[in-house]
Design a protein around this motif. Structure first.
Motif, short mmCIF file in Angstrom:
data_model
loop_
_atom_site.label_atom_id
_atom_site.label_comp_id
_atom_site.label_asym_id
_atom_site.label_seq_id
_atom_site.Cartn_x
_atom_site.Cartn_y
_atom_site.Cartn_z
N UNK A 1 42.88 9.55 139.47
CA UNK A 1 42.58 11.11 139.18
C UNK A 1 42.99 11.48 138.24
N UNK A 2 43.88 10.45 137.07
CA UNK A 2 44.04 10.91 135.49
C UNK A 2 43.26 10.77 134.79
N UNK A 3 42.17 9.10 135.49
CA UNK A 3 42.18 8.45 134.51
C UNK A 3 40.98 8.61 133.17
N UNK A 4 39.52 9.86 133.54
CA UNK A 4 39.04 11.03 132.71
C UNK A 4 40.00 11.61 131.16
N UNK A 5 40.75 12.10 132.57
CA UNK A 5 41.75 12.90 131.21
C UNK A 5 42.72 12.29 130.10
N UNK A 6 42.76 11.16 130.69
CA UNK A 6 43.64 9.57 129.79
C UNK A 6 42.45 9.25 128.60
N UNK A 7 41.73 8.60 128.66
CA UNK A 7 40.56 8.65 128.08
C UNK A 7 40.27 9.71 126.96
N UNK A 8 39.44 10.79 127.69
CA UNK A 8 39.26 12.23 126.79
C UNK A 8 40.37 12.08 126.17
N UNK A 9 41.91 12.21 126.40
CA UNK A 9 42.99 12.57 125.06
C UNK A 9 42.88 11.71 124.09
N UNK A 10 43.00 10.54 124.67
CA UNK A 10 43.12 9.26 123.31
C UNK A 10 41.45 9.65 122.74
N UNK B 1 49.31 7.90 136.69
CA UNK B 1 49.69 6.26 136.65
C UNK B 1 49.75 5.94 135.15
N UNK B 2 48.23 6.31 134.94
CA UNK B 2 47.97 6.50 133.78
C UNK B 2 48.32 7.31 132.40
N UNK B 3 48.33 7.96 133.17
CA UNK B 3 50.02 9.08 131.59
C UNK B 3 50.88 9.27 130.95
N UNK B 4 51.15 7.87 131.62
CA UNK B 4 52.29 7.19 130.32
C UNK B 4 51.68 6.87 129.15
N UNK B 5 50.49 6.26 129.18
CA UNK B 5 49.78 5.98 127.83
C UNK B 5 49.78 6.67 126.91
#
Length: 232
Positions: free
Chosen positions: A117-126, A223-227
Motif C-alpha cells: 500500500x505504501x510503495x508508490x508513496x514512498x518511492x514518489x517521496x524519495x 512497512x516501507x515508510x521507515x525508509x
C-alpha cells in the motif's frame, strides 16, 4: 556519518507481493481453458504451496533431490528459474500438462503482483527528495514490465536483476553492481529487503540495511515508510 543518497529495494516481498497460490492456479486454469472442481482447486493449490512452486511464494517444504542443484542457482539464469519452478509444480498432478507452463507464465504477469500500500508513496517521496532509487532482485525474468504496469517504474533509476548478471544475493558483487549503477559509494546506499540473509548481506559491502516483513499486502500497510525517516 555518511548521508544516504540512494536506496536499493528488493522486489518480491518488499515492493510487491505475488498473489495467493489459489488465485495463481485459478488464473492459469482460466488462461488454459482447463476446468477443475472447487475441491480439486483447493487440494491442488495446497499441494502447490507445499511444493514451493509459486515464485515469490512459500519455499518448498522439501526440495526434490533431482531439483536440488537448480534450487541453489535458480536466480542466476532465466532457464534455471523456469526449469526449477515448472519442475516443482510438476510434483503436483494437474489435469492438463500445459498447465505447468501456464502457471509459470502467470507468475510473471503484472496482474499476479500487487504493490504494498505504501510503495508508490514512498518511492514518489524519495524521488521528490532527489534520492537515487534502484531495484535489486534475485529473479529469473524481467520485472520491469510489472513495475511499469503498476506505475512504479517512473521512480526507479536502475534495475539490477540477478539473472542478467549470473550472480545472486547474497553475493556482494550484485550489491556492488547496484551501487555502481546508482553512481554511489556503498556507504551512501540503503538496502531494503525481506530476506535478512540475502538482502542483509549488503552490509558486508558497507551499505546500511532495513528489513521488512514478507507479509500479504493487507497485513503490511506501512512497512516501507521507515525508509523516509532514514533518508534525508
Amino acid at each position: 556519518m555518511t548521508t544516504t543518497k540512494g536506496v536499493l529495494f528488493d522486489f518480491s516481498g518488499t515492493l510487491l507481493r505475488i498473489e495467493s497460490t489459489e488465485s495463481w492456479l485459478r488464473a492459469a486454469l482460466t488462461a488454459s481453458g482447463t476446468a477443475m472442481d472447487e475441491d480439486g482447486i483447493a487440494r491442488s493449490a495446497a499441494a502447490l504451496e507445499r511444493a514451493g512452486a509459486l515464485p515469490g511464494g512459500s519455499s518448498p517444504v522439501e526440495v526434490p533431490a533431482e531439483l536440488a542443484g537448480l534450487w541453489e542457482v535458480r536466480d542466476c539464469e532465466a532457464r534455471h528459474h523456469r526449469a526449477l519452478y515448472t519442475g516443482l509444480a510438476r510434483q503436483v498432478p494437474l489435469p492438463d500438462p500445459e498447465l505447468y507452463d501456464a502457471l509459470y507464465d502467470r507468475s510473471r504477469a503484472a496482474e499476479a503482483w500487487q504493490p504494498y500500500p505504501d510503495a508508490v508513496e514512498v518511492l514518489a517521496e524519495l524521488h521528490r527528495r532527489g534520492i537515487r532509487i534502484g531495484v535489486l532482485s534475485n529473479i529469473g525474468w524481467d520485472l520491469r514490465p510489472v513495475l511499469r504496469a503498476h506505475g512504479l517504474d517512473r521512480y526507479v533509476d536502475v534495475c539490477v536483476l540477478s539473472y542478467e548478471h549470473g550472480i545472486q544475493k547474497p553475493d556482494r558483487r550484485l550489491f556492488a553492481l547496484g551501487c555502481r549503477e546508482l553512481g554511489l559509494d556503498p556507504a551512501a546506499v540503503l538496502m531494503v529487503g525481506d530476506d535478512r540473509t540475502a538482502d542483509g548481506a549488503a552490509t558486508a559491502l558497507g551499505c546500511s540495511f532495513l528489513p521488512v516483513d514478507h507479509l500479504p499486502v493487507d497485513r503490511r500497510p506501512d512497512g516501507l515508510r521507515p525508509v523516509l525517516d532514514l533518508v534525508g
